[in-house]
Design a protein around this motif. Sequence first.
Motif, PDB file in Angstrom:
ATOM      1  N   SER A 158       0.828  -1.194   0.000  1.00 49.82           N
ATOM      2  CA  SER A 158       0.000   0.000   0.000  1.00 49.82           C
ATOM      3  C   SER A 158       0.867   1.250   0.000  1.00 49.82           C
ATOM      4  CB  SER A 158      -0.942   0.011   1.206  1.00 49.82           C
ATOM      5  OG  SER A 158      -0.207   0.063   2.392  1.00 49.82           O
ATOM      6  N   THR A 159       0.221   2.344  -0.330  1.00 50.31           N
ATOM      7  CA  THR A 159       0.849   3.656  -0.324  1.00 50.31           C
ATOM      8  C   THR A 159      -0.107   4.603   0.383  1.00 50.31           C
ATOM      9  OG1 THR A 159       1.898   3.215  -2.451  1.00 50.31           O
ATOM     10  CG2 THR A 159       1.756   5.498  -1.781  1.00 50.31           C
ATOM     11  N   ARG A 194       4.579  11.071   0.743  1.00 45.87           N
ATOM     12  CA  ARG A 194       4.085   9.768   0.321  1.00 45.87           C
ATOM     13  C   ARG A 194       4.950   8.663   0.931  1.00 45.87           C
ATOM     14  NH1 ARG A 194       4.203   8.226  -5.824  1.00 45.87           N
ATOM     15  NH2 ARG A 194       6.248   7.488  -5.244  1.00 45.87           N
ATOM     16  N   TYR A 195       4.285   7.703   1.586  1.00 48.52           N
ATOM     17  CA  TYR A 195       4.940   6.544   2.185  1.00 48.52           C
ATOM     18  C   TYR A 195       4.524   5.308   1.380  1.00 48.52           C
ATOM     19  CZ  TYR A 195       5.525   9.741   6.091  1.00 48.52           C
ATOM     20  OH  TYR A 195       5.851  10.815   6.870  1.00 48.52           O
ATOM     21  N   ASP A 196       5.500   4.619   0.816  1.00 48.50           N
ATOM     22  CA  ASP A 196       5.231   3.468  -0.049  1.00 48.50           C
ATOM     23  C   ASP A 196       5.799   2.213   0.613  1.00 48.50           C
ATOM     24  OD1 ASP A 196       4.504   1.951  -2.248  1.00 48.50           O
ATOM     25  OD2 ASP A 196       6.351   2.397  -3.336  1.00 48.50           O
ATOM     26  N   SER A 213      10.482  -2.970   2.485  1.00 51.34           N
ATOM     27  CA  SER A 213      11.012  -1.624   2.288  1.00 51.34           C
ATOM     28  C   SER A 213       9.921  -0.574   2.454  1.00 51.34           C
ATOM     29  CB  SER A 213      11.655  -1.502   0.903  1.00 51.34           C
ATOM     30  OG  SER A 213      10.710  -1.754  -0.104  1.00 51.34           O
ATOM     31  N   LEU A 214      10.357   0.572   2.889  1.00 54.61           N
ATOM     32  CA  LEU A 214       9.496   1.734   3.033  1.00 54.61           C
ATOM     33  C   LEU A 214      10.185   2.877   2.310  1.00 54.61           C
ATOM     34  CD1 LEU A 214       7.176   3.407   4.269  1.00 54.61           C
ATOM     35  CD2 LEU A 214       8.619   3.698   6.281  1.00 54.61           C
ATOM     36  N   LYS A 215       9.520   3.395   1.292  1.00 53.82           N
ATOM     37  CA  LYS A 215      10.071   4.513   0.514  1.00 53.82           C
ATOM     38  C   LYS A 215       9.286   5.761   0.877  1.00 53.82           C
ATOM     39  CE  LYS A 215      10.848   5.990  -4.205  1.00 53.82           C
ATOM     40  NZ  LYS A 215      10.563   5.698  -5.610  1.00 53.82           N
TER      41      LYS A 215
END
Length: 102
Positions: free
Chosen positions: A36-37, A44-46, A77-79
């Motif tokens: 999810s994003t 924005r957290y992806d 991972s968290l972008k």
Amino acid sequence: MDKTNVKLHYRGSLLWLIFWIIVFFPVAIVLLFTGSTFVLNQTRYDFQYDGSRFWLCFWVLIFFPVAFLLLFLNGYSLKIDNPNDLPVEKIEKSNKPPTQSP
């Protein structure tokens, strides 16, 4: 008073997500946090999980600690994208309308 805007985008099947919310909530949480994003105050957290989400949800149902092992072994991972972190030049170039050659 500050207003907080939150937008959530789930990249999977909403039917499965709703099903697991009703049947067994922890699986729904795992599905949300592996594909999810969400946007919170223009940031924005992806979230991305590189392994099989089926096996991860299976182990959440059967034996929860194995799911944590899968998360750490397969990669999670968290972008974070913040438009305020872009250099000023890049923002100015992206806001200019395209020029047409004669």
